[in-house]
Design an enzyme around this catalytic site. Structure first.
Site, PDB file in Angstrom:
ATOM      1  CD1 TRP A 130      10.703  30.460  60.875  1.00  0.00           C
ATOM      2  CD2 TRP A 130      12.639  30.946  59.750  1.00  0.00           C
ATOM      3  NE1 TRP A 130      10.981  31.618  60.889  1.00  0.00           N
ATOM      4  CE2 TRP A 130      12.096  31.858  60.145  1.00  0.00           C
ATOM      5  CE3 TRP A 130      13.769  30.793  58.813  1.00  0.00           C
ATOM      6  CZ2 TRP A 130      12.546  33.135  59.860  1.00  0.00           C
ATOM      7  CZ3 TRP A 130      14.381  31.929  58.719  1.00  0.00           C
ATOM      8  CH2 TRP A 130      13.724  33.434  59.172  1.00  0.00           C
ATOM      9  CG  ASP A 137      15.324  26.183  63.830  1.00  0.00           C
ATOM     10  OD1 ASP A 137      15.845  26.833  64.824  1.00  0.00           O
ATOM     11  OD2 ASP A 137      15.235  26.629  62.769  1.00  0.00           O
ATOM     12  CE  LYS A 141      13.596  33.654  66.591  1.00  0.00           C
ATOM     13  NZ  LYS A 141      12.993  34.826  65.863  1.00  0.00           N
TER      14      LYS A 141
END
Ligand code: PMP
Length: 362
Positions: A103, A173, A197
């Site tokens: 990511w 992030d 999540k």
């Protein structure tokens, strides 16, 4: 009764059953108003109350200081890969990026479209198994900000500390470990996280941004990419994801009721330990991906001696009610995602299965 399925999906992921039940109970009539939360205007007093409760819930859970705005945006965490540099990285300017997984790499790709990116630390060549210590990092003199990924969901590596930017604004992030433990929000200029999540359903992105960073948004920015305009309009520059924000509010209520993030961290540490112990106890049959010091509490990644055995493992696990264990398609192997709402009994069940499987196939 149907057989219990333990859902190890990396996201969208398991939500607290109590939250789903409450949503089910009021699906047709929100708090007795005879309309569903999905049917009412985002400008109605009913929804405005939900939005402000959700903001307060996040503020309380993460102890977010007053000089930070809490936004619920759309476009996923992926849009933040672009929005951050579009707002804070001009053509002739530079930003520092730390890359500890897939990511982070994607964030760099988008930032490069805006300005100059210094990848000040990358573990790509060592196959994304570790994270740097604070002492291993040195920032560029003129970096507008430093960006990192607090938990890499695919590789299962996690920072165990809140990064200190040494005066450079820190942008993080935190998609896959937000709300899993306390964060020292005051150390960050901006934190973002896709909700799917630990926070709620997909389709909402939480952004926590400090006022002085908002001041840096260039004039004449496209409205929907403009943190200032989004903050001034309380995330309602257009129609927000009302359903998503509603669920986030329920999740916050649930977490506060169950002891907040200190309690979550304790539970998450217990669950992760069970699994890592099982990996280490397998006499080499299971091989953990992450270095011990970087092992994620949220995404436990490991390999088996062969791809055939990994395939067999997921097939047999699924048959036993252990779902979603296949590693991300880009890296293979096994990944057990055990977010806040994932029950300890499910981890224990997986540990049992791992023992049986290693005995049969080792
Ligand atoms: N960052 C991390 C750490 C992620 O785990 C994910 C999604 N799994 C993303 C970014 C992308 O999120 P989204 O799908 O919401 O764009």
């Amino acid at each position: 009764m149907t057989k219990k399925i333990y859902n190890f999906s990396a996201g969208p992921a398991v939500l607290p059953t109590a939250v789903l039940k409450k949503a089910q109970n009021e699906l047709l009539s929100l708090g007795g108003i005879e309309m569903s939360v999905m049917e009412i205007s985002h400008r109605s007093k009913h929804f405005e109350a939900i939005l402000s409760e959700a903001i307060n819930g996040i503020r309380e859970l993460l102890s977010v200081p007053e000089n930070y705005q809490i936004l619920f945006l759309q476009g996923g965490a992926s849009l933040q890969f672009s929005m951050v540099p579009i707002n804070f990285l001009g053509k002739s300017e530079a930003a520092d990026y730390i890359v500890t997984g897939t990511w982070g790499k994607k964030a760099v790709k988008e930032a490069k479209r805006c300005g100059s990116v210094n990848t000040i630390f990358s573990t790509a060549e060592a196959n994304f198994k570790s994270v740097p210590t604070q002492d291993e990092l040195s920032f560029s003199e003129k970096a507008n900000y430093v960006h990192y990924t607090s938990n890499e969901t695919i590789e299962g590596v996690e920072f165990k500390y809140d990064l200190d930017g040494k005066g450079i604004p820190v942008i993080c992030d935190a998609s896959s470990n937000i709300l899993s433990k306390p964060f020292d929000v005051g150390k960050y200029a901006l934190i973002y996280a896709g909700a799917q999540k630990n926070i709620g359903p997909s389709g909402v992105t939480l952004v926590i941004v400090r006022d002085d960073l908002i001041e840096r948004v260039p004039e004449n920015q496209h409205s929907m990419l403009d943190y200032r305009a989004l903050a001034e309009n309380n995330s309602m520059l257009n129609t927000p994801n009302t359903w998503g924000i509603y669920i986030i509010n329920l999740v916050c209520e649930h977490l506060i009721k169950h002891g907040g993030l200190i309690e979550m961290e304790k539970k998450n540490e217990e669950k992760a330990k069970l699994l890592y112990d099982a990996i280490d106890a397998g006499d080499g049959f299971y091989l953990g991906h992450a270095d011990r010091t970087a092992r994620s509490l949220m995404n436990v990644t490991f390999r088996l001696p062969s791809e055939e055995l990994e395939k067999q493992f997921t097939i047999e696990a699924t048959a036993r009610g252990l779902d979603g264990l296949k590693g991300h398609r880009s890296v293979g192997g096994i990944r057990a995602s055990i977010y806040n709402a994932f029950p300890k009994e499910g981890v224990e069940e997986l540990v049992e299965f791992m023992k049986d499987f290693a005995q049969k196939n080792g």
